[in-house]
Design a protein around this motif. Structure first.
Motif, PDB file in Angstrom:
ATOM      1  N   MET A 499       0.678  -1.222   0.081  1.00  0.00           N
ATOM      2  CA  MET A 499       0.174   0.068   0.052  1.00  0.00           C
ATOM      3  C   MET A 499       0.676   1.218  -0.066  1.00  0.00           C
ATOM      4  O   MET A 499       0.701   2.231  -0.613  1.00  0.00           O
ATOM      5  N   ILE A 536      -4.956  -7.406  -1.107  1.00  0.00           N
ATOM      6  CA  ILE A 536      -4.245  -6.631  -2.201  1.00  0.00           C
ATOM      7  C   ILE A 536      -5.316  -6.258  -3.158  1.00  0.00           C
ATOM      8  O   ILE A 536      -5.504  -4.969  -3.330  1.00  0.00           O
ATOM      9  N   SER A 540      -5.941  -2.342  -2.511  1.00  0.00           N
ATOM     10  CA  SER A 540      -5.008  -1.544  -3.543  1.00  0.00           C
ATOM     11  C   SER A 540      -5.852  -0.436  -4.337  1.00  0.00           C
ATOM     12  O   SER A 540      -5.259   0.689  -4.475  1.00  0.00           O
ATOM     13  N   THR A 718      -5.571  -1.422 -10.182  1.00  0.00           N
ATOM     14  CA  THR A 718      -3.955  -1.624  -9.981  1.00  0.00           C
ATOM     15  C   THR A 718      -3.568  -2.948 -10.674  1.00  0.00           C
ATOM     16  O   THR A 718      -2.508  -3.356 -10.735  1.00  0.00           O
TER      17      THR A 718
END
Ligand code: FES
Ligand code: FES
Lengths: 768, 209
Positions: A499, A536, A540, A718
């Protein structure tokens, strides 16, 4: 457990709003993808990181729980008189303590109590104490006099529903039947096949065994409770504790900055999360309550054992026509979570028009299962990947060529939704090339009793796409320093570091200089527990959105101040810059807007996933083993993991996950097994000496991580998919296949202990 | 499996070794009365007079304190002296989370009584630091990402330190053997081996600390 109710979410969760504007996928990155040492590495290696079990508070007492030593028993009486009189003892609670006389509801199945009268597994809580030292607490437990009526128990799922088995619940030992999963027509599928094989596979029960046991430190400040808890999700614990203790959420603060591993067993609060605050309230002192290693082995989760009968049909050219699997498993004595999904690989990994899977679950008198790193998946993979190997052998095809023939581009188990990306083919082909598969596979057999062989397995993971809700906040202060605030726990996967890299990528700051606040219900934003390989991909995009908002705002401030066009401005390290005029730079610390306000803040929300597509991580793993055919010992010589988990965020922690997951899979394949004594129903290896998790000596000297990134621009902003679970799914099957390649002996029971191997080898020799 | 706690300690001055093992090894489990058998006799009570005064030399400093004879070094370090860098994973000599150096040897602090450690040089993870700067093994663990949750890590680092003190040039196999008394459920072993190797390399080149 089902696809519809992901296991990391209990009940409803708030949705987060859809972001107004999405940042575009990164074309190039300067921070993301690098090998970066963790942002919290210093704390972790210096010993300054305070894990929940390290918390020491003034006046703190130590709690301990008295546990039923029988597999099944009725508590007739509990006499606490002498324990209460012992020095240092401040409180003793049992089912007859009014505050502790409360129900304990699991999400499904039969209900119980905090201190049940009917103990349904070894280790059920019967009483608890708080004393000035842990030694005094242990002494006090020893003097509590309990009369048990020992009841008949069930220790084996195979016989649980048989006529001779005692009924452990009034409703019987079977969980309600679920309808089978069906696709196409299974009979037609098998009639079209040239080769049909059927085999039964079993996997042993595994224990999570995180190095930090489960527990917490509880402290009351008036009517406000603070718990330092070893958990994967502070908000999940908050919800449960508030509900059971009847407190407003705002009065329950859960802090979980560091934690010593969970692997799915710490997604929720446990009885300790309730008992500690109760003892703390009764004694008006803070209470530390951490489970012993034995309690940890017995009471707080496991990967349940499974028996899977798998039947497969294939045409001569290697086209799969049908797969059918019947599974038997057990949630333990209660249906908490973490059982099921053994059939997901069968439903979804390879192109098969005709599929039928059914599962039966029965209760046994053992600790309840909890989600364990990819629930159901390694078990199903153990069956399917060995079956694929068998089929390839029967077809005379190379196992990789056979798999390549059956690669889907859509998720068949989700009604044919296309995958946003699938790197399964590349995982197989590029993995095989890097591993030197063909050369290794065609090496002539050794004459000695030491036989080497290579094997492989592939997989997908049901989740790993992440999704809402998540809220993250990025702040930039007047001096240009940055603070990131998010609710997620970093369970060792490097969440904080990734992060920080995202914020650094957007704002041009040093990731190590970013101050992170996380995993604290009082000071950070709502997040679902870190599990399901979704942290994630869930967090993210929210973090990127928050950083992106700060970036936009800084540019706007510069544009206002200098009367410039926003479109012409960008952000470099510490300054807003002009794209058209390289000499024009406006340091952030000179932006009037920022200076006057003292702070620019960006809020990021996790938007919804794209509709009508499936977001899925894929993998293939390859290994070489050496089997000592005299002693049955199996050494794993090398491993390669080729993983499509989308974009690699931090290559260093990425590789670490791959190697760690493989090593855990080696445990499933070769050493890990909960052993219940059938006569008493007690676990005979409830310690780390007899329950064998892999050590430094069990990992191959040679390990390779090969990321396959199909550049998924659709899954989220992402491009990252989940990694933590797929890394452990195909490992055990790959090892079994390598053992077969080395020796010609097919072992269908996990773990492949030396004894089991020798037995199978001898049985096979007899047949021939 | 759980050993039965002893009640014999009563006859002796202090706690018997068996009694100690019973308390520490068993914890709360299996300690309840079985069936309708009589309860265990009330365990011996340690009075303040029965506590012993010891001096422990930890990271070069002497700490004088009163301990119960049954207290482990691990308990004393963590809960009495606040040196919580040393972790607790099993309290029965199986995991290595509690590894410290006693006279340069890696030892499980949970298997060592505080009273036994008197007169020895005890080094904990805190003692590898030079002020706020990491020691070379610690730095190698950072560089190679030789941990995930980090809970086993102080123990791993102490085991590595002990290994390198005894064998400055360990082979890969020797590293794996030397580290095999320290479990890591996150299974960062591959990186741990690399970290130990690189720390050894650094020391040989003389660029430690
Ligand atoms: S805590 Fe000492 S070896 Fe596990
Ligand atoms: S880093 Fe988690 S147990 Fe070793």
């Amino acid at each position: 457990m089902s696809e519809e109710s992901p296991y990391w979410i209990e009940g409803t969760v708030p949705e987060t709003p859809t972001p107004a504007e999405y940042p575009q996928p990164w074309k190039t990155t300067s921070v993301i993808g690098r090998r970066m040492a963790r942002v919290d590495a210093y704390e972790r290696v210096s010993g300054t990181a305070v894990y929940p079990s390290d918390v020491i508070l003034p006046g703190m007492l130590y709690g301990a729980i008295l546990r039923c030593p029988h597999a099944r028993a009725r508590v007739l009486s509990v006499d606490t008189a002498s324990s209460k009189a012992m020095p240092g003892v401040h409180a003793v609670i049992t089912a007859s303590t009014p505050e502790a006389d409360i129900p304990w509801a699991y999400r499904r199945g039969p209900e119980s109590r905090l201190f049940p009268t009917l103990c349904q597994h070894e280790g059920e809580a019967v009483a608890a104490v708080a004393a000035e030292t842990p030694q005094q607490a242990a002494d006090a437990l020893r003097t509590i006099r309990v009369n048990y009526e020992i009841l008949p128990h069930v220790a084996d799922q195979e016989t649980s529903s048989g006529p001779k088995s005692p009924k452990i619940w009034d409703g019987g030992n079977e969980l309600p039947a679920r309808p089978p999963y069906q696709r196409g027509d299974i009979d037609t599928g098998f009639s079209e096949a040239d080769i049909v094989l059927e085999r039964t596979f079993t996997t042993a029960c595994e224990i999570h065994a995180p190095m930090e046991t489960h527990g917490c430190v509880a402290q009351w400040d008036g009517d406000r409770l603070t718990l330092w808890e070893s958990t994967q999700g502070v908000f999940a614990v908050q919800a449960r504790v508030a509900e059971i203790l009847g407190l407003p959420l705002s009065k329950v603060r859960i802090v979980g900055h560091y934690m010593g591993g969970g692997f799915g067993s710490k997604l929720q609060a446990g009885k300790y999360s309730i008992i500690a605050p109760m003892l703390a309230r009764l004694t008006a002192r803070p209470v530390k309550l951490f489970l012993s290693r034995e309690e940890n082995m017995l009471c707080v989760g496991n990967r349940p054992p499974s028996r899977m009968t798998l039947k497969a049909g294939v045409k001569k050219d290697g086209t799969l026509t049908a797969l059918a699997m019947d599974t038997l498993s057990t949630p333990g004595a209660y249906a908490v979570s973490g059982y099921g999904l053994e059939d997901w690989q069968i439903r979804d990994l390879y192109t098969v028009p005709n599929v039928r899977t059914s599962s039966r679950f029965v209760y046994i008198n053992a600790g309840p299962a909890r989600p364990f790193r990819a629930p159901g998946h390694p078990q199903g993979s153990w069956a399917l990947e060995q079956m694929m190997d068998d089929l390839a052998e029967a077809l005379g095809m190379d196992p990789i060529a056979f798999r390549l023939k059956n690669i889907p581009s859509v998720s068949q188990a989700r009604g044919g939704k296309p995958y946003t990306t699938t790197g399964l083919k590349e995982c197989l082909t590029e993995g095989a090339a890097t591993f030197n598969w063909e050369t290794a596979r065609s090496r002539p057999a050794q004459k000695s009793h030491l036989k080497r062989g290579v094997g492989m397995g592939a997989c997908l993971w049901i989740a790993g796409g992440g999704g809402p809700p998540s809220t993250a906040i990025v702040k930039i202060f007047a001096d240009g320093s940055v603070n990131l605030n998010l609710g997620a726990s970093d369970i060792g996967t490097g969440t904080k570091s990734v992060m920080a890299m995202i914020v650094a990528e957007e704002l041009g700051v040093d990731p190590h200089a970013i101050q992170i606040e996380h995993a604290d219900t009082a000071t950070t934003q709502f997040a679902t527990p870190s599990g399901g390989s979704k942290t994630i991909p869930t967090e993210s995009p929210a973090v990127r959105e928050a950083a992106y908002a700060v970036r936009r705002r800084l540019i706007e401030l510069a544009a206002e101040q200098h009367e410039l066009n926003v479109e012409d401005l960008g952000l470099a390290t510490g300054a807003v810059i002009s794209k058209s005029d390289p000499t024009a730079t406006f340091p952030i610390t000179e932006l009037e807007g920022l200076q006057k306000r003292g702070l620019v803040m960006g809020i990021g929300y996790r938007g919804p996933n794209p509709e009508d597509v499936a977001i899925t991580p894929f993998a293939a793993q390859f290994c070489e083993v050496e089997v000592n055919t005299r002693t049955g010992e199996i050494g794993v010589l090398s491993f390669l993991g080729a993983h499509d988990s989308g974009r690699v965020m931090n290559r260093l922690t990425y590789d670490n996950q791959v190697f760690g997951g493989i090593t855990m899979g080696i445990g499933l394949a070769l050493t890990e097994e909960r052993i219940l004594d059938q006569a008493t129903g007690k676990m005979v290896n409830a310690n780390l000496h007899d329950y064998k998790i892999p050590t430094a000596l069990d990992v191959p000297a040679e390990m390779t991580s090969l990321p396959i990134d199909p550049h998924d621009e659709q899954c989220n902003t992402t491009g990252a998919k989940g990694l933590g679970e797929p890394v452990t799914i195909p490992t055990a099957g790959a090892i079994a296949n390598a053992v077969f390649h080395a020796t010609g002996v097919r072992i269908t029971q996990s773990p492949i202990t030396p004894a089991r191997f020798l037995e199978a080898q001898a049985a096979q020799a007899k047949e021939v | 499996m759980a050993k039965k706690p002893t009640t014999k300690g009563r006859e002796h001055d202090g706690v018997t070794r068996r009694g100690f093992i019973g308390t520490v090894g068993v914890g709360a489990l299996g300690a309840a009365t079985v069936g309708t058998r009589r309860a265990e006799a009330v365990p011996e009570i340690t009075t303040p007079e029965a506590m012993v005064q010891i001096g422990l030399t930890i990271n070069g400093r002497i700490h004088r304190l009163l301990v119960e004879p049954r207290w482990t070094l691990l308990f004393t370090l963590r809960e009495r002296l606040g040196l919580t860098g040393t972790k607790v994973g099993c309290e029965r000599g199986e995991c290595g989370s509690c590894t410290v150096l006693i006279d340069g040897q890696p030892r499980y602090a949970c298997m060592t009584l505080a009273v036994e450690a008197e007169g020895s040089q005890i080094t904990t993870i805190e003692g590898l630091m030079d002020g706020e700067a990491l020691g070379d093994v610690q730095q190698a663990f950072v560089n190679e990402d030789a941990f995930q949750c980090g809970f086993c890590t102080p123990g791993q680092i102490m085991a590595a330190e002990g290994l390198l003190q005894a064998n400055p040039s360990p082979s890969n196999e020797e590293i794996r053997k030397g580290m095999s008394g320290n479990l890591c459920r996150c299974a960062a072993y591959h990186h741990i081996v690399r970290a130990v190797d690189s720390a050894a390399d650094g020391r040989r080149k003389g660029d430690n600390r």
